[in-house]
Design a protein around this motif. Sequence first.
Motif, PDB file in Angstrom:
ATOM      1  N   GLY A  28       0.786  -1.231   0.000  1.00 33.91           N
ATOM      2  CA  GLY A  28       0.000   0.000   0.000  1.00 33.91           C
ATOM      3  C   GLY A  28       0.814   1.275   0.000  1.00 33.91           C
ATOM      4  N   HIS A  29       2.110   1.159   0.211  1.00 35.63           N
ATOM      5  CA  HIS A  29       2.958   2.349   0.174  1.00 35.63           C
ATOM      6  C   HIS A  29       3.253   2.705  -1.281  1.00 35.63           C
ATOM      7  N   THR A  30       2.932   3.947  -1.635  1.00 35.11           N
ATOM      8  CA  THR A  30       3.131   4.350  -3.025  1.00 35.11           C
ATOM      9  C   THR A  30       4.513   4.935  -3.277  1.00 35.11           C
ATOM     10  N   ALA A  31       5.152   5.420  -2.240  1.00 33.49           N
ATOM     11  CA  ALA A  31       6.469   6.037  -2.407  1.00 33.49           C
ATOM     12  C   ALA A  31       7.563   5.057  -2.007  1.00 33.49           C
ATOM     13  N   GLN A  50       7.402   7.474  -7.140  1.00 37.78           N
ATOM     14  CA  GLN A  50       6.022   7.670  -6.729  1.00 37.78           C
ATOM     15  C   GLN A  50       5.188   6.797  -7.670  1.00 37.78           C
ATOM     16  N   GLY A  51       4.665   5.711  -7.129  1.00 39.25           N
ATOM     17  CA  GLY A  51       3.995   4.759  -8.007  1.00 39.25           C
ATOM     18  C   GLY A  51       5.018   4.060  -8.885  1.00 39.25           C
ATOM     19  N   THR A  52       4.749   4.007 -10.170  1.00 36.52           N
ATOM     20  CA  THR A  52       5.641   3.301 -11.089  1.00 36.52           C
ATOM     21  C   THR A  52       6.753   4.178 -11.637  1.00 36.52           C
ATOM     22  N   ARG A  69      10.427   0.102 -11.190  1.00 39.37           N
ATOM     23  CA  ARG A  69       9.332  -0.290 -10.302  1.00 39.37           C
ATOM     24  C   ARG A  69       8.098  -0.489 -11.179  1.00 39.37           C
ATOM     25  N   GLY A  72       4.547  -0.645  -9.575  1.00 35.04           N
ATOM     26  CA  GLY A  72       4.275   0.244  -8.452  1.00 35.04           C
ATOM     27  C   GLY A  72       4.424  -0.395  -7.088  1.00 35.04           C
ATOM     28  N   SER A  73       5.053  -1.572  -7.049  1.00 37.16           N
ATOM     29  CA  SER A  73       5.269  -2.217  -5.760  1.00 37.16           C
ATOM     30  C   SER A  73       6.752  -2.551  -5.611  1.00 37.16           C
ATOM     31  N   SER A  94      10.158   2.842   2.206  1.00 33.05           N
ATOM     32  CA  SER A  94       8.871   3.156   1.591  1.00 33.05           C
ATOM     33  C   SER A  94       8.051   4.022   2.541  1.00 33.05           C
ATOM     34  N   THR A  97       2.720   7.870   1.212  1.00 32.81           N
ATOM     35  CA  THR A  97       2.713   8.711   0.016  1.00 32.81           C
ATOM     36  C   THR A  97       4.016   9.471   0.014  1.00 32.81           C
TER      37      THR A  97
END
Lengths: 118, 110
Positions: A28-31, A50-52, A69, A72-73, A94, A97
Amino acid sequence: GAGVSQTPSNKVTEKGKYVELRCDPISGHTALYWYRQSLGQGPEFLIYFQGTGAADDSGLPNDRFFAVRPEGSVSTLKIQRTERGDSAVYLCASSLTGSTGVSYNEQFFGPGTRLTVL
Amino acid sequence: GNSVTQMEGPVTLSEEAFLTINCTYTATGYPSLFWYVQYPGEGLQLLLKATKADDKGSNKGFEATYRKETTSFHLEKGSVQVSDSAVYFCALQIGNQFYFGTGTSLTVIP
């Protein structure tokens, strides 16, 4: 719950070889951040996702270093044509956000991968 | 540029002694400031933070005050314990970049 994990914990390679270091962030961490920590030094920023997308890759020392990435994970830091000076502990962190100038989201660090280039 | 300078170690104290680890910074803009701790065999953990001038961060008996006039963020604890033995890192955040000091190793002896 599970924290940030990094594999392998140790990697020994020869000068000139290619290596990949893996980071599994908290779900769930996007950053996601990569750092390099040389002996006796503090962590040095390499790249931030940040995301992908790589939102900031200004810390990568040269074009031998690359990180992805794709979903995004999980993220992979790739180092081509390794040099002895690349020997260090590579840390991944991570956060929920990305941090902004106004608010801060705590970064959770993994245990690191110790890379030794012979 | 942006940078953090912190007191060199190692620091050795007796249990219940007063601790100060100095940290000063240089930053373009208005950073947030942090102290991270790394216990033996573990990863970096956030200890405390302050996001604007005059804020005081505190946690586990540790405190640090964001001093804009002296560009400092010194870490203090009134009475250290053996379990506080660790490496402490001062850090600043500008945007999405974090800058860490070199770390100060603290050993507390009974």
